[in-house]
Design an enzyme around this catalytic site. Structure first.
Site, PDB file in Angstrom:
ATOM      1  N   ARG A   1       0.805  -1.231   0.000  1.00 61.30           N
ATOM      2  CA  ARG A   1       0.000   0.000   0.000  1.00 61.30           C
ATOM      3  C   ARG A   1       0.836   1.277   0.000  1.00 61.30           C
ATOM      4  O   ARG A   1       0.292   2.369  -0.181  1.00 61.30           O
ATOM      5  CB  ARG A   1      -0.953  -0.010   1.205  1.00 61.30           C
ATOM      6  CG  ARG A   1      -2.202  -0.843   0.963  1.00 61.30           C
ATOM      7  CD  ARG A   1      -3.054  -0.955   2.202  1.00 61.30           C
ATOM      8  NE  ARG A   1      -2.440  -1.827   3.203  1.00 61.30           N
ATOM      9  CZ  ARG A   1      -2.809  -1.866   4.488  1.00 61.30           C
ATOM     10  NH1 ARG A   1      -3.751  -1.060   4.927  1.00 61.30           N
ATOM     11  NH2 ARG A   1      -2.222  -2.702   5.326  1.00 61.30           N
TER      12      ARG A   1
ATOM     13  N   ASN B   1      37.052  30.554  -7.556  1.00 61.46           N
ATOM     14  CA  ASN B   1      37.898  29.620  -6.796  1.00 61.46           C
ATOM     15  C   ASN B   1      38.219  28.345  -7.555  1.00 61.46           C
ATOM     16  O   ASN B   1      38.998  27.533  -7.108  1.00 61.46           O
ATOM     17  CB  ASN B   1      37.228  29.263  -5.458  1.00 61.46           C
ATOM     18  CG  ASN B   1      35.841  28.673  -5.658  1.00 61.46           C
ATOM     19  OD1 ASN B   1      35.089  29.108  -6.537  1.00 61.46           O
ATOM     20  ND2 ASN B   1      35.504  27.682  -4.860  1.00 61.46           N
ATOM     21  N   TYR B   2      37.611  28.165  -8.713  1.00 62.61           N
ATOM     22  CA  TYR B   2      37.732  26.893  -9.425  1.00 62.61           C
ATOM     23  C   TYR B   2      38.221  27.173 -10.833  1.00 62.61           C
ATOM     24  O   TYR B   2      37.615  27.960 -11.572  1.00 62.61           O
ATOM     25  CB  TYR B   2      36.344  26.239  -9.447  1.00 62.61           C
ATOM     26  CG  TYR B   2      36.296  24.862 -10.049  1.00 62.61           C
ATOM     27  CD1 TYR B   2      37.184  23.872  -9.650  1.00 62.61           C
ATOM     28  CD2 TYR B   2      35.325  24.535 -10.997  1.00 62.61           C
ATOM     29  CE1 TYR B   2      37.122  22.602 -10.199  1.00 62.61           C
ATOM     30  CE2 TYR B   2      35.259  23.266 -11.543  1.00 62.61           C
ATOM     31  CZ  TYR B   2      36.155  22.297 -11.143  1.00 62.61           C
ATOM     32  OH  TYR B   2      36.088  21.040 -11.685  1.00 62.61           O
TER      33      TYR B   2
END
Ligand code: UD1
Ligand code: MG
Length: 455
Positions: free
Chosen positions: A15, A383-384
């Site tokens: 159910r 930052n990347y």
């Protein structure tokens, strides 16, 4: 007396209409079966046997812990058949406590009382009087003496009128339990091996049968459908909210808070409506949390003010800091005392020292920010570089103007000012103004192109 626990968790839970096994559905952020294991944690059981079947591998992975043994039941031929699977792992000399993997809010005290009522000598049934007992097994008595349990589907109209029901949990003397289990038959409406049939066998054997009453309905409610799961969730959250109120926390509305882990609050903490707390969250004295915040595994210092609609994960917020509205603190965000983080500011893996401010539309990632730094609207750390993350270090008293890009790795010295709109990719010296943008120019004798006039 040795105690073994059997948790029945093999059912599919049709159910629920879910691909996930029922006992792994989440209540307050934890699988149902985990709540049952938690309730048993301080019973000092010799062994806990979890009966798995539907989605067995997933359930086994979820419950794996020292002292927990999983046994598969395939196919699932009823609750009696489920407990039969555990027989080789149960100690004859002790008590076996049978619990349900889908009845999550059983109180530890109730489970302990049930085991004590058995004490290796009696068959103890956890029962409850219900206004609407339909669906449950009924406790059939002869005067005061329990004679047996009859399943709803097998009950006569007179038996269906009985309001005392079996909650699905029992404690039995293990050696006798093993004898009775071996004699179960499936000659009933559902062609199942009913665990409940052992009650009549105990009566026939002269083993005393005792009914131990549950404290309240909530602790014996099972989960069979999404509606029942949602109902239990609200009951559990209500309980947690009431515990917080009793401890002095001011909740704007105890019906509108969700704690899916552990929330530890100091004195005079105020929490507005619709906040969600996940994992372990600690809130210091006098801190206030605005409406609609989602806070996970974070610490909020004394006197801090969190405005509405914030999202924090693994963040630390210093004393008297102000955050939000609409701020996002990601893992490793550490805000010192009196730091201000305003709307649409994201901070990740960054330390901001006392009194630093980033009030509007900014990103600070992998950075170290000094005391009293003012970080302008729209400024970001780049930052990347597509392969690796790099750090940005801002000294004390730095002012970063609006709309700057700090291309990491980069450092800005103490007291430096960065002109608005700068792209900073080299060190900016302390105490000086650094600007890195095209100079403004005004072009003489320039004319805006004009549309050709229609004839
Ligand atoms: C059972 C009791 C009933 C009681 C009710 C309380 C029996 C025969 N009946 O009925 O008297 O009032 O609980 O909620 O015990 N399970 C297995 N393997 C199986 C069958 C079930 O592990 O082969 C597990 C289910 O996953 C569930 C639990 O046992 O966790 C109870 O099974 P369920 O089918 O819900 O029993 P009920 O019919 O509700
Ligand atoms: Mg059931």
């Amino acid at each position: 007396m040795a105690l073994d626990i059997v948790i029945m968790a093999a059912g599919k839970g049709t159910r629920m209409k879910s691909a996930l096994p029922k006992v792994l559905q989440r209540l307050a952020g934890r699988p149902l079966v985990q709540h049952v294991l938690d309730a048993c944690a301080d019973l000092q059981a010799r062994r806990t046997v979890v009966i798995t079947g539907f989605g067995a591998a997933d359930v086994e992975r979820a419950v794996a812990a020292p002292g927990v043994l999983c046994v598969r039941q395939e196919p699932q031929l009823g609750t009696g058949h489920a407990v039969q699977q555990a027989v080789p792992h149960l100690d004859d000399a002790g008590t076996t406590l049978v619990l349900n993997g889908d009845v999550p809010l059983i109180e530890p005290a109730t489970a302990r009382a049930l085991a004590a009522a058995c004490d290796g000598q009696r068959l103890a049934l956890l029962t409850l009087e219900l206004d609407d007992p339909s669906g449950y097994g009924r406790i059939v008595r002869d005067g005061a003496v329990v004679r047996g349990i009859v399943e709803h589907k097998d009950a006569s109209p007179a038996q269906r009128a009985i309001r005392e029901v079996y909650t699905g949990m029992m404690a039995a003397p293990t050696a006798a339990l093993k004898r009775w289990l071996a004699r179960l038959k499936n000659d009933n409406a559902q062609r199942e091996y009913y665990l409940t049939d052992i009650v009549a066998m105990a009566v026939a054997d002269g083993v005393p049968v005792v009914a131990s009453a549950a404290q309240d309905e909530t602790e014996v409610l099972g989960v069979n459908s999404p509606a029942q799961l949602a109902d239990l969730e609200r009951r559990l959250q209500r309980r947690r909210a009431e515990a917080l109120l009793a401890a002095g926390v001011r909740l704007a509305d105890p019906a509108r808070i969700d704690i899916r882990g552990e929330l530890v609050c100091g004195q005079d903490v105020e929490i507005d409506i619709n906040c969600v707390f996940e994992g372990r969250v600690v809130i210091g004295d006098g801190a206030r949390i605005g409406a609609h915040c989602v806070i996970r595994d974070s610490r909020i210092g004394a006197g801090a003010r969190v405005q509405p609609f914030c999202d924090f994960q693994q963040a630390v917020i210093g004393e008297q800091a102000q955050v939000g509205p609409f701020a996002r603190l990601r893992p490793g965000a550490e805000l010192g005392p009196e730091v201000h983080i305003g709307n649409f500011v994201e901070v990740k893996n960054s330390t901001l020292a006392r009194g630093a401010k980033a009030n509007h539309l900014a990103y600070l990632g992998d950075s170290t920010v000094g005391e009293r730094v003012n970080y302008g609207a729209g400024s970001i750390t780049a930052n990347y570089d597509g392969a690796a993350k790099h750090r940005t270090v801002l000294g004390n008293d730095v002012h970063v103007g609006s709309n700057c890009v700090l291309v990491a790795p980069v450092t800005v010295g103490d007291g430096a000012t960065i002109g608005a709109g700068s792209v900073i990719s080299k060190p900016a010296p302390a105490g000086q103004l650094t600007v890195a943008r095209a100079r403004q120019a005004t072009v003489a004798n320039w004319a805006r192109p004009a549309k050709a006039k229609k004839p």
